[in-house]
Design an enzyme around this catalytic site. Structure first.
Site, mmCIF file in Angstrom:
data_model
loop_
_atom_site.group_PDB
_atom_site.id
_atom_site.type_symbol
_atom_site.label_atom_id
_atom_site.label_comp_id
_atom_site.label_asym_id
_atom_site.label_seq_id
_atom_site.Cartn_x
_atom_site.Cartn_y
_atom_site.Cartn_z
ATOM 1 N N ARG A 1 -10.223 5.547 -12.837
ATOM 2 C CA ARG A 1 -9.781 4.610 -13.943
ATOM 3 C C ARG A 1 -10.073 5.295 -15.397
ATOM 4 O O ARG A 1 -10.099 6.482 -15.499
ATOM 5 C CB ARG A 1 -10.142 3.380 -13.834
ATOM 6 N N CYS B 1 -5.490 2.833 13.347
ATOM 7 C CA CYS B 1 -4.690 2.962 12.284
ATOM 8 C C CYS B 1 -3.730 4.293 12.482
ATOM 9 O O CYS B 1 -4.500 5.296 12.945
ATOM 10 C CB CYS B 1 -5.459 3.290 10.915
#
Ligand SMILES: Cc1cc2nc3c(=O)[nH]c(=O)nc-3n(C[C@H](O)[C@H](O)[C@H](O)COP(=O)(O)O)c2cc1C
Length: 362
Positions: free
Chosen positions: A162, A333
């Protein structure tokens, strides 16, 4: 010998095992997800993307105490299962004041224009911040850290991507003042968080750009790791969570099964192992960790914490199943990103294509 279920200490806290739910914005139904994950046996959950300023679309954050009850509830539930909770603090990598104004005027009529302005802002925001504005942002980190500690979070994770990712990367940082170095803003951010939260450990999500082949735009390069780690430790960091640097390419940081480069299990382990070579603090490795064997091997190689995101979304009971030797029951997954990442892009809550009959499988 199993390391995975040995307790591990980070600063002033001890986790019951080394399995961490890596930060993921869960969208709707977050509370019930955290309950499932904590009940499933992981040692810590990192609550993702808690903004230090009020967020654009009203997502729960720590820019105020507006969501205090929500966080208290999550922490209480997780603690029932002896699962620690960390708050991932971040500041957006774009000018949120500008985008908020645009969103209010054009959000309904021209959302494309708002999206474009946001993307443009990412490219320039770090360079255009005045020192005064930077100090305001650092103060926001301090206040958010204080709120996190007050609310009972066990740890704070500083999001090194970020805005911090922009400051650490020459792709975004062309400043000529003190903030031109890759360490100045992160150091001040860590100090601000430490001033706000005096007693709980601080973890840093350390994001790395690779050069050969080139992946990631924000974050530091491999050769900057030793200096960066040394500096952050001096400022009071208690542990590191290592990942590939992001900034717009989530297809690389959350790589699918058919990713051209990040193919096998523990696909970012090279990065985490490099960090672990330069610190005695706990290091968390993340990225396609799926089998108990791979997790154990990482622990044997000096990694203290095993970060799993999509595998635990696919099967929150993974820790208990491994502990109870029921590995044949694990839902594996597929790294298809359809119902987890896909749902977020569509503004829905996270789910998993394996959960067609959710009550039965979870
Ligand atoms: C649905 C979803 C949302 C995510 N949101 C965040 C986030 O808000 N902050 C963050 O630091 N990482 C986020 N991540 C990245 C994960 O923490 C993790 O680094 C990545 O998924 C690779 O780990 P995995 O292969 O175990 O899924 C997200 C991942 C997923 C799948």
């Amino acid at each position: 010998m199993s390391y995975l279920f040995e307790p591990v200490t980070i600063g002033s806290i001890t986790l019951k095992n080394r399995i961490v739910f890596a930060p993921a914005s869960m969208g709707r139904d977050a509370l019930s997800w955290y309950e499932k994950l904590a009940r499933g046996g992981c040692g810590m959950i990192i609550l993702a993307d808690l903004s230090v300023v009020p967020s654009l679309f009203g997502a729960p954050g720590l820019g105020s105490m507006q969501y205090a009850d929500h966080f208290r509830q999550i922490i209480k539930i997780c603690h029932t299962y002896d699962c620690k909770v960390s708050a991932q603090l971040f500041h957006p990598e774009y000018d949120i004041r500008l985008i908020r104004e645009l969103y209010q005027t054009l959000g309904q009529t021209d959302p494309q224009k708002v999206r474009q302005a946001l993307n443009d802002s990412i490219e320039t925001f770090c360079d255009t911040l005045t020192p005064e504005r930077i100090h305001e942002i650092l103060h926001d980190f301090e206040l958010a850290a204080r709120r996190a500690e007050c609310l009972g979070f066990d740890m704070i994770q500083i999001h090194g991507d970020r805005l911090a990712g922009s400051f650490t990367s020459p792709v975004f940082n062309h400043r000529t003042d003190d903030y031109h170095t890759f360490w100045q803003f992160p150091e001040e951010m860590v100090r601000a968080v430490r001033t706000g939260a005096l007693h709980i450990p601080i973890d840093y999500k350390l994001t790395i750009r690779t050069e050969d082949p080139a992946y990631g735009r924000g974050g530091i390069s491999m050769d900057q790791v030793p200096e960066f780690v040394r500096r952050l430790e001096r400022c009071g960091i208690d542990s590191f969570h290592v990942s590939l640097a992001n900034h717009t390419a989530t297809g690389d940081t959350i790589p699918m099964a058919n990713h051209p480069y990040f193919t096998g299990e523990a696909c970012f382990s090279r990065l985490a192992l490099e960090v672990s070579r330069h610190t005695a603090k706990p290091v968390c490795c993340v990225g396609k960790i799926q089998s108990p064997e791979a997790a154990e091997e990482l622990c044997r190689g000096g990694i203290s914490l095993i970060g799993m995101c999509r595998q635990l979304i696919a099967d929150p009971k993974w820790p208990n199943k491994v502990f109870e030797n029921r590995t044949d029951e694990i839902l594996r997954c597929l790294y298809c990103n359809r119902a987890c990442v896909g749902a977020l892009k569509g503004g829905r809550g996270v789910s998993c294509i394996l959960h067609t009959n959710e009550e039965e499988t979870l």
